[in-house]
Enzyme design. Sequence first.
Site, PDB file in Angstrom:
ATOM      1  N   LYS A  97       3.284   4.513  -0.883  1.00  0.00           N
ATOM      2  CA  LYS A  97       3.316   5.556  -1.909  1.00  0.00           C
ATOM      3  C   LYS A  97       4.581   6.379  -1.717  1.00  0.00           C
ATOM      4  CE  LYS A  97      -1.389   4.947  -1.406  1.00  0.00           C
ATOM      5  NZ  LYS A  97      -2.108   4.273  -0.328  1.00  0.00           N
ATOM      6  N   ASP A 123      16.406  11.741  -8.247  1.00  0.00           N
ATOM      7  CA  ASP A 123      17.842  12.016  -8.178  1.00  0.00           C
ATOM      8  C   ASP A 123      18.421  11.908  -6.768  1.00  0.00           C
ATOM      9  OD1 ASP A 123      18.172  12.321 -10.860  1.00  0.00           O
ATOM     10  OD2 ASP A 123      18.198  14.502 -10.864  1.00  0.00           O
ATOM     11  N   HIS A 183       0.821  -1.213   0.000  1.00  0.00           N
ATOM     12  CA  HIS A 183       0.000   0.000   0.000  1.00  0.00           C
ATOM     13  C   HIS A 183       0.858   1.268   0.000  1.00  0.00           C
ATOM     14  CE1 HIS A 183      -3.451   2.454   1.869  1.00  0.00           C
ATOM     15  NE2 HIS A 183      -3.891   2.030   0.696  1.00  0.00           N
ATOM     16  N   LYS A 231      -4.282  10.133   5.502  1.00  0.00           N
ATOM     17  CA  LYS A 231      -3.952   9.309   6.659  1.00  0.00           C
ATOM     18  C   LYS A 231      -2.882  10.053   7.444  1.00  0.00           C
ATOM     19  CE  LYS A 231      -4.449   6.277   2.902  1.00  0.00           C
ATOM     20  NZ  LYS A 231      -5.839   6.003   2.930  1.00  0.00           N
ATOM     21  N   HIS A 276      -9.401  10.804   2.241  1.00  0.00           N
ATOM     22  CA  HIS A 276      -8.440   9.739   1.941  1.00  0.00           C
ATOM     23  C   HIS A 276      -7.115   9.967   2.657  1.00  0.00           C
ATOM     24  CE1 HIS A 276      -5.815   7.104  -0.597  1.00  0.00           C
ATOM     25  NE2 HIS A 276      -6.899   6.338  -0.561  1.00  0.00           N
ATOM     26  N   ASP A 310       0.246  15.934  20.438  1.00  0.00           N
ATOM     27  CA  ASP A 310       0.646  17.046  21.314  1.00  0.00           C
ATOM     28  C   ASP A 310       1.004  18.314  20.545  1.00  0.00           C
ATOM     29  OD1 ASP A 310       0.246  15.407  23.479  1.00  0.00           O
ATOM     30  OD2 ASP A 310       2.359  14.922  23.758  1.00  0.00           O
TER      31      ASP A 310
END
Length: 538
Positions: free
Chosen positions: A179, A184, A177, A428, A426, A433
Amino acid sequence: MTRRLLSRWGHWVFALVAASLFAGCATLPDEAPRPPTKAIAVSADTALGKIALASQPDPDLSGFRLMPGGDFAFDTRLQLARRAQRTLDVQYYQIENDETGRYLLRTLRDAAQRGVRVRLLMDDLYTSGEDELLLGLAATPNVELRLFNPFPAGRGSLLKRFTASLFDFSRVNRRMHNKLFIADGAMAVAGGRNIGNQYFRRTTGPNFIDLDTFVTGALIPRLGVLFDQYWNSPHVRPIGAVVHTDLPREELQRRFDAATGPDTTPPPPRPAPNDLLGYSPVADDLDAGKLGLIWTTAEAYADSPDRVIGKTASYGGVPLLDVDSVRYNVVEQMRRARSEVTLVSPYLIPGASGLEVMREIRGRNVKISVVTNSLAATDEPLVHTAYRRYRADMLALGAELHELSSARTRRSVRLGLFGTSVGRLHAKSAVIDQRILFVGSMNFDPRSEIHNTEIGLFIRNPEMAQQTLKLLDVLKQQGAYRLRFAEGADAGAVGSRRIEWVSEEGGKTTVLHEEPDSGFWDRTMLELLSPLTPESLL
């Protein structure tokens, strides 16, 4: 929504029936070991490397810029791909065959034609029917395209894939999952977005509210190591070892060029002059040769690719805590919280263990605020059936719950960037704190904890934490409902814990007693399907 719910549920019912009648047992062929390749370190010999090194105030610090807007997030990826001179390391769960997905693939192809080494790693779940397109990209010199945990057969559809792998379901059910986009060895993009129109606000239908971060500096070598860990994993295969074709290389290249040409794949619109945080496009900084970023300390974690075979750390056969897993580190940061925790997860199923963590930190009077999707906003209605089981328990602990409303998102002035389309959460993330920000691919649900691999960044900076909280405040106030127990409801009595949805709009308080923006049949179907939903697979 009912049609969407029935379609999804019917798909899996049909899959189970078909599998029971026609199931085979396809397996991947053995493969000779491949020589490992590694990420390339930053160098002042490249334009991006020169800018990154010149912008870094301290070798121990990393520079960040949050990207809540889809136009900025996509343009940043394109800018890095267009300016790369040595290498592009790209890792995604899903790259859709739409204008956004094809344009990125073509941009990677163009980079390879300039002599850039392109390593593209895709999870194999959502590549059904896209073999020819991907083979065409892989036919380009300097491009290597690999599939994580590939399906050995049934390439034409998701149903056929799972049917052919019924007796290997434990393996093919586990997906990558992650991403990540690195250019470079100098600059990267990480966060929650897959590659597709709906993740970058390019559809007239549902669009996702998401969050990415641009990153450079000290964290880049660590991200390169995490990419290499997957790239060189035995659970990864070159696409040519999985998909066979009789088409010559030149014909594959010609078909890829036609499929990604301007007639079917127009360029994306230019990003706005400024995003929600007031930043100009990253391209402006790159043109000026100096990055305006927030510099701070940070860590990055990714789950082991060995999760695909259910392997976890152990000693003498006794399981050990996986201290490098994303879930472990998010939970540990929550446990160390002193004042407040804000958790954002579009697919939220805390489970008994997650509920116990909340109970533990609430016992120290730590404030908990949770933002997730409502029934009408979610693209995974069956996940909502499991989330509902914990909703009252979280409220009883004193947690604040906010559910995104597609209708309120459309009416919002500041969230009006979605126009008449549906807004769905979508992103996450978590804020601890008001000083530690988590941004990554992990949902707070069993799939992210057990089945999928994830990646996440922990950024230790109050300014970035505050930026995220301000974005969430707008979302809560103008695009979501706050949940509470109805007056007279007994929080301790399961049968009488009636929930209300409350919103403030134009000085008027609205109180709803049913799932917002949903119909009778939607709610009825959830009641019927809820007992049948296997929570561990969601």
